[in-house]
Enzyme design. Structure first.
Site, short mmCIF file in Angstrom:
data_model
loop_
_atom_site.label_atom_id
_atom_site.label_comp_id
_atom_site.label_asym_id
_atom_site.label_seq_id
_atom_site.Cartn_x
_atom_site.Cartn_y
_atom_site.Cartn_z
N LYS A 84 0.83 -1.21 0.00
CA LYS A 84 0.00 0.00 0.00
C LYS A 84 0.86 1.26 0.00
O LYS A 84 0.54 2.24 -0.67
CB LYS A 84 -0.96 -0.01 1.19
CG LYS A 84 -2.14 -0.93 0.97
CD LYS A 84 -3.01 -1.03 2.20
CE LYS A 84 -4.16 -2.00 1.97
NZ LYS A 84 -4.75 -2.47 3.22
N LYS B 44 -6.98 -10.09 -13.86
CA LYS B 44 -7.82 -10.33 -12.68
C LYS B 44 -8.83 -9.18 -12.54
O LYS B 44 -8.45 -8.01 -12.70
CB LYS B 44 -6.93 -10.39 -11.44
CG LYS B 44 -7.71 -10.49 -10.15
CD LYS B 44 -6.84 -10.27 -8.93
CE LYS B 44 -7.66 -10.37 -7.67
NZ LYS B 44 -7.75 -9.34 -6.76
N LYS C 253 -11.42 -3.63 -8.72
CA LYS C 253 -11.96 -2.27 -8.86
C LYS C 253 -10.87 -1.29 -9.26
O LYS C 253 -11.15 -0.27 -9.87
CB LYS C 253 -12.69 -1.82 -7.59
CG LYS C 253 -11.81 -1.75 -6.37
CD LYS C 253 -12.60 -1.24 -5.19
CE LYS C 253 -11.79 -1.34 -3.91
NZ LYS C 253 -11.43 -2.70 -3.50
P1 ADP Z 1 -10.46 -5.49 -5.47
O1 ADP Z 1 -9.37 -6.31 -6.10
O2 ADP Z 1 -11.53 -5.15 -6.45
O3 ADP Z 1 -9.90 -4.27 -4.73
P2 ADP Z 1 -10.79 -6.54 -2.83
O4 ADP Z 1 -9.31 -6.68 -2.68
O5 ADP Z 1 -11.48 -5.45 -2.07
O6 ADP Z 1 -11.14 -6.41 -4.39
O7 ADP Z 1 -11.42 -7.96 -2.50
C1 ADP Z 1 -12.51 -8.21 -1.64
C2 ADP Z 1 -12.76 -9.71 -1.67
O8 ADP Z 1 -13.13 -10.15 -2.99
C3 ADP Z 1 -11.52 -10.54 -1.30
O9 ADP Z 1 -11.94 -11.64 -0.50
C4 ADP Z 1 -10.98 -11.04 -2.62
O10 ADP Z 1 -10.31 -12.28 -2.50
C5 ADP Z 1 -12.24 -11.17 -3.48
N1 ADP Z 1 -11.93 -10.89 -4.89
C6 ADP Z 1 -11.62 -9.68 -5.42
N2 ADP Z 1 -11.39 -9.76 -6.74
C7 ADP Z 1 -11.56 -11.08 -7.08
C8 ADP Z 1 -11.46 -11.82 -8.32
N3 ADP Z 1 -11.18 -11.21 -9.48
N4 ADP Z 1 -11.69 -13.15 -8.28
C9 ADP Z 1 -12.00 -13.77 -7.12
N5 ADP Z 1 -12.11 -13.12 -5.93
C10 ADP Z 1 -11.89 -11.80 -5.89
#
Ligand code: ADP
Ligand code: TRP
Length: 322
Positions: free
Chosen positions: A110, A190, A193
């Site tokens: 981060k 992948k 957001k």
């Molecule tokens: P982002 O990558 O959009 O910031 P987060 O890190 O906030 O998402 O993830 C929140 C939850 O959603 C976590 O448990 C993460 O493992 C799951 N997650 C996020 N993106 C994916 C993905 N592309 N495939 C599977 N699980 C995901």
């Protein structure tokens, strides 16, 4: 068996979040006692707008309920509705070596992304350990990126037990869904957001249709020719929403030729739209009944606080605060 997990209210949920976090949590409700919360204290480490924090917290509550969180089964609450967690975090801090936190990848990553290096960002894993230990959790379903934070939690629980009495805390087990496939984003990376490639769970019809049409990149194979099925974003996403039979039909149509990408994208949109139909309707209802959501969260907070206070009075006694 008690399951606990927290989700940060960091914006519109996408289908990667759904298949990677929300759906597994919903399924676990039927396998034991579930404590699920919205990690709004944690979100403060990366968000500074009070309005955004408030709105995202609310929309996560609504969306999680719409996706099947059952408040009769799961205790559902806002992290900040149980401020006792901060006291436990402080107590855990007193046994937490700096080096343990300095090694955390998530903190370093981060910082590298330019997120302000605050004490809260540094101490993030201690608050997370407090979340987990406060409710006597047995198992914690999390994404791979949180694995190290679970190790910190177990470490701190062990140090507390050593310092203040064996059996003060049980050591929680992580449930890391290695098997949950990573959901690809519209561009094939992948879905995240932060990459601008997300398909929201609750987008409006016109916008999501357009997202699928415009953002999924396809090759220039002519309509009558067979289309590649390897690394196909359309197929990977369609598989999540369609029946096995419909999926096989689409694979066949790729192989045979005679069908265009436009048609496949339309089928993908329709399958997606149908898949979330019930959740969408539930969400509409929840948006019209904010008092219901308030009631769920305050009942959850009350139940969570009861549990929190039990743990905390035991811990206070053990460390000499009473
Ligand atoms: P982002 O990558 O959009 O910031 P987060 O890190 O906030 O998402 O993830 C929140 C939850 O959603 C976590 O448990 C993460 O493992 C799951 N997650 C996020 N993106 C994916 C993905 N592309 N495939 C599977 N699980 C995901
Ligand atoms: N750090 C977690 C995440 O970003 C959210 C979280 C906070 C959490 N406290 C927790 C997850 C306790 C599991 C248990 O995804």
């Amino acid at each position: 068996m008690r399951f606990l997990t927290g989700l940060q209210p960091s914006g519109q949920l996408h289908i990667g979040n759904y298949f990677g976090a929300i759906l597994p949590a919903v399924q676990l409700q039927y396998k034991g006692e579930a404590f699920y919360f919205i990690a709004n204290y944690h979100a403060m480490t990366t968000m500074s707008s009070p309005q955004a924090l408030r709105e995202n917290t609310r929309s996560l509550a609504v969306d999680f309920l719409a996706c099947g969180l059952d408040p009769q089964r799961a205790v559902f609450f806002e992290q900040s509705a149980v401020p006792e967690v901060n006291e436990l975090a402080w107590i855990l801090s007193s046994v937490c070596p700096m080096g343990l936190l300095e090694r955390c990848h998530s903190y370093k990553e981060k910082m590298a992304r330019g997120i302000a290096s605050t004490h809260a960002l540094f101490a993030y894993p201690v608050l997370m350990a407090a979340d987990i230990l406060l409710y006597g959790s047995d198992a914690v379903p999390v994404g791979k990126d949180q694995k190290q934070h679970l190790e910190v939690t177990r470490d701190l629980a062990g140090k507390m037990n050593e310092a203040f009495g064996a059996g003060l805390f049980k050591l929680p087990e992580p449930i890391i869904s290695e098997s949950t496939a990573i959901v690809p984003g519209l561009d094939g990376q992948k879905m995240s957001k932060s990459y601008g490639n997300a398909l929201p769970i609750f987008g409006d019809e016109k916008t999501t249709r357009k997202l699928i049409n415009k953002k999924i990149v396809t090759d220039t194979t002519p309509l009558d020719q067979p289309k590649p099925t390897e690394n196909s974003v359309i197929l990977a996403l369609y598989k999540l929403f369609a029946s096995a039979r419909d999926y096989e039909t689409m694979v066949e149509r790729h192989r045979s030729g005679g069908f265009g990408y436009g048609q496949f994208k339309q089928q993908l949109f329709e399958a997606y739209w149908e898949y979330f139909r019930e959740a969408r309707e539930k969400r509409e209802w929840l948006l019209e009944h904010p008092e219901y959501v308030d009631d769920v969260l305050s009942a959850g907070a009350e139940r969570a606080r009861e549990e929190a206070n039990k743990t905390l009075s035991r811990v206070r006694r053990a460390v000499g605060l009473v």
